[in-house]
Motif scaffolding. Structure first.
Motif, PDB file in Angstrom:
ATOM      1  N   VAL A   1      21.455  37.171  -5.110  1.00  0.00           N
ATOM      2  CA  VAL A   1      20.592  38.110  -4.377  1.00  0.00           C
ATOM      3  C   VAL A   1      21.429  39.258  -3.822  1.00  0.00           C
ATOM      4  N   VAL A   2      22.589  38.942  -3.282  1.00  0.00           N
ATOM      5  CA  VAL A   2      23.469  39.973  -2.727  1.00  0.00           C
ATOM      6  C   VAL A   2      23.988  40.880  -3.839  1.00  0.00           C
ATOM      7  N   ILE A   3      24.287  40.313  -4.997  1.00  0.00           N
ATOM      8  CA  ILE A   3      24.765  41.131  -6.113  1.00  0.00           C
ATOM      9  C   ILE A   3      23.649  42.045  -6.608  1.00  0.00           C
ATOM     10  N   ASN A   4      22.414  41.548  -6.665  1.00  0.00           N
ATOM     11  CA  ASN A   4      21.292  42.415  -7.040  1.00  0.00           C
ATOM     12  C   ASN A   4      21.096  43.525  -6.022  1.00  0.00           C
ATOM     13  N   ALA A   5      21.257  43.210  -4.748  1.00  0.00           N
ATOM     14  CA  ALA A   5      21.162  44.241  -3.708  1.00  0.00           C
ATOM     15  C   ALA A   5      22.277  45.272  -3.876  1.00  0.00           C
ATOM     16  N   LEU A   6      23.461  44.809  -4.249  1.00  0.00           N
ATOM     17  CA  LEU A   6      24.575  45.722  -4.495  1.00  0.00           C
ATOM     18  C   LEU A   6      24.265  46.669  -5.656  1.00  0.00           C
ATOM     19  N   MET A   7      23.591  46.175  -6.688  1.00  0.00           N
ATOM     20  CA  MET A   7      23.218  47.031  -7.821  1.00  0.00           C
ATOM     21  C   MET A   7      22.204  48.092  -7.393  1.00  0.00           C
TER      22      MET A   7
ATOM     23  N   ILE B   1      28.128  47.403 -14.697  1.00  0.00           N
ATOM     24  CA  ILE B   1      28.830  46.953 -13.490  1.00  0.00           C
ATOM     25  C   ILE B   1      28.511  45.496 -13.138  1.00  0.00           C
ATOM     26  N   LYS B   2      27.260  45.091 -13.294  1.00  0.00           N
ATOM     27  CA  LYS B   2      26.849  43.756 -12.858  1.00  0.00           C
ATOM     28  C   LYS B   2      27.620  42.626 -13.527  1.00  0.00           C
ATOM     29  N   PRO B   3      27.881  42.661 -14.851  1.00  0.00           N
ATOM     30  CA  PRO B   3      28.656  41.561 -15.441  1.00  0.00           C
ATOM     31  C   PRO B   3      30.070  41.438 -14.870  1.00  0.00           C
TER      32      PRO B   3
ATOM     33  N   VAL C   1      31.005  42.304 -11.782  1.00  0.00           N
ATOM     34  CA  VAL C   1      30.875  41.752 -10.429  1.00  0.00           C
ATOM     35  C   VAL C   1      30.555  40.256 -10.498  1.00  0.00           C
ATOM     36  N   GLN C   2      29.698  39.864 -11.426  1.00  0.00           N
ATOM     37  CA  GLN C   2      29.360  38.448 -11.556  1.00  0.00           C
ATOM     38  C   GLN C   2      30.564  37.612 -11.972  1.00  0.00           C
ATOM     39  N   LEU C   3      31.372  38.154 -12.840  1.00  0.00           N
ATOM     40  CA  LEU C   3      32.575  37.439 -13.269  1.00  0.00           C
ATOM     41  C   LEU C   3      33.538  37.242 -12.103  1.00  0.00           C
ATOM     42  N   ILE C   4      33.721  38.281 -11.311  1.00  0.00           N
ATOM     43  CA  ILE C   4      34.602  38.191 -10.155  1.00  0.00           C
ATOM     44  C   ILE C   4      34.035  37.229  -9.102  1.00  0.00           C
ATOM     45  N   ALA C   5      32.704  37.145  -9.026  1.00  0.00           N
ATOM     46  CA  ALA C   5      32.053  36.356  -7.977  1.00  0.00           C
ATOM     47  C   ALA C   5      31.773  34.913  -8.377  1.00  0.00           C
ATOM     48  N   ILE C   6      32.337  34.440  -9.466  1.00  0.00           N
ATOM     49  CA  ILE C   6      32.079  33.056  -9.889  1.00  0.00           C
ATOM     50  C   ILE C   6      32.370  32.045  -8.775  1.00  0.00           C
TER      51      ILE C   6
ATOM     52  N   VAL D   1      14.022  58.096 -14.662  1.00  0.00           N
ATOM     53  CA  VAL D   1      15.471  58.349 -14.728  1.00  0.00           C
ATOM     54  C   VAL D   1      16.222  57.356 -13.841  1.00  0.00           C
ATOM     55  N   VAL D   2      15.696  57.079 -12.661  1.00  0.00           N
ATOM     56  CA  VAL D   2      16.326  56.094 -11.778  1.00  0.00           C
ATOM     57  C   VAL D   2      16.295  54.709 -12.430  1.00  0.00           C
ATOM     58  N   ALA D   3      15.217  54.380 -13.126  1.00  0.00           N
ATOM     59  CA  ALA D   3      15.130  53.094 -13.818  1.00  0.00           C
ATOM     60  C   ALA D   3      16.192  52.994 -14.914  1.00  0.00           C
ATOM     61  N   VAL D   4      16.430  54.082 -15.634  1.00  0.00           N
ATOM     62  CA  VAL D   4      17.459  54.082 -16.672  1.00  0.00           C
ATOM     63  C   VAL D   4      18.843  53.926 -16.036  1.00  0.00           C
ATOM     64  N   ILE D   5      19.084  54.640 -14.941  1.00  0.00           N
ATOM     65  CA  ILE D   5      20.376  54.526 -14.245  1.00  0.00           C
ATOM     66  C   ILE D   5      20.554  53.099 -13.715  1.00  0.00           C
ATOM     67  N   PHE D   6      19.497  52.532 -13.173  1.00  0.00           N
ATOM     68  CA  PHE D   6      19.554  51.154 -12.683  1.00  0.00           C
ATOM     69  C   PHE D   6      19.861  50.186 -13.832  1.00  0.00           C
ATOM     70  N   GLY D   7      19.263  50.422 -14.986  1.00  0.00           N
ATOM     71  CA  GLY D   7      19.551  49.601 -16.157  1.00  0.00           C
ATOM     72  C   GLY D   7      20.996  49.718 -16.605  1.00  0.00           C
ATOM     73  N   LEU D   8      21.534  50.926 -16.566  1.00  0.00           N
ATOM     74  CA  LEU D   8      22.934  51.126 -16.933  1.00  0.00           C
ATOM     75  C   LEU D   8      23.876  50.454 -15.937  1.00  0.00           C
ATOM     76  N   VAL D   9      23.554  50.556 -14.666  1.00  0.00           N
ATOM     77  CA  VAL D   9      24.367  49.890 -13.636  1.00  0.00           C
ATOM     78  C   VAL D   9      24.339  48.380 -13.858  1.00  0.00           C
ATOM     79  N   ASN D  10      23.155  47.843 -14.165  1.00  0.00           N
ATOM     80  CA  ASN D  10      23.047  46.398 -14.428  1.00  0.00           C
ATOM     81  C   ASN D  10      23.776  45.995 -15.698  1.00  0.00           C
ATOM     82  N   ALA D  11      23.817  46.877 -16.677  1.00  0.00           N
ATOM     83  CA  ALA D  11      24.465  46.541 -17.945  1.00  0.00           C
ATOM     84  C   ALA D  11      25.978  46.675 -17.886  1.00  0.00           C
TER      85      ALA D  11
END
Length: 130
Positions: free
Chosen positions: A75-81, A54-56, A58-63, A42-52
């Motif tokens: 690395v910091v963005i992955n830690a944030l996820m 929120i991560k894009p 954050v990456q767009l803002i962090a260009i 379940v945590v893996a699924v939640i982590f996948g959803l967060v990556n799908a």
């Protein structure tokens, strides 16, 4: 549906390895092995959803930071996820992923998670080619 389940299982395994290697990251809850495996999935699924989801964003803002740090901000963005996944599971349930501190614990967790996930993807890719 099968690729999603395989990816979730691999992510769960990678998260489990992270909890073994990095002190300060652990799974909370589960009285027996079956419950613990369920929590990890379940945590893996939640982590996948967060990556799908929120991560894009954050990456767009962090260009500009990607350019400034030559990509090390990833690395910091992955830690944030990882941190966000921990926050979601900790504040919505009594079980899940627990990350003690953001700075070094989540950073090392993100590094180990990236290495383990990359290694697993190589193993899976080679086994599907055979």
């Amino acid at each position: 549906m099968t690729p999603f389940l395989v990816r979730s299982a691999l992510t769960g395994f990678a998260l489990w390895v992270v909890t073994l290697v990095v002190s300060g990251i652990s799974f909370v809850g589960g009285e027996n092995t079956l419950q613990r495996v369920g929590i990890i999935l379940v945590v893996a699924v939640i982590f996948g959803l967060v990556n799908a989801i929120i991560k894009p964003i954050v990456q767009l803002i962090a260009i500009p930071l990607y350019i400034l740090t030559l990509g090390l901000i990833h690395v910091v963005i992955n830690a944030l996820m990882l941190w966000i996944t921990s926050w979601i599971t900790r504040n919505t349930t009594h079980w899940g992923l627990d990350v003690d501190h953001f700075w070094w614990t989540a950073i090392w967790g993100a590094i180990v998670l990236s290495i383990v996930s990359w290694t697993l993807s190589l193993v899976i890719r080679d086994s599907t080619r055979s």
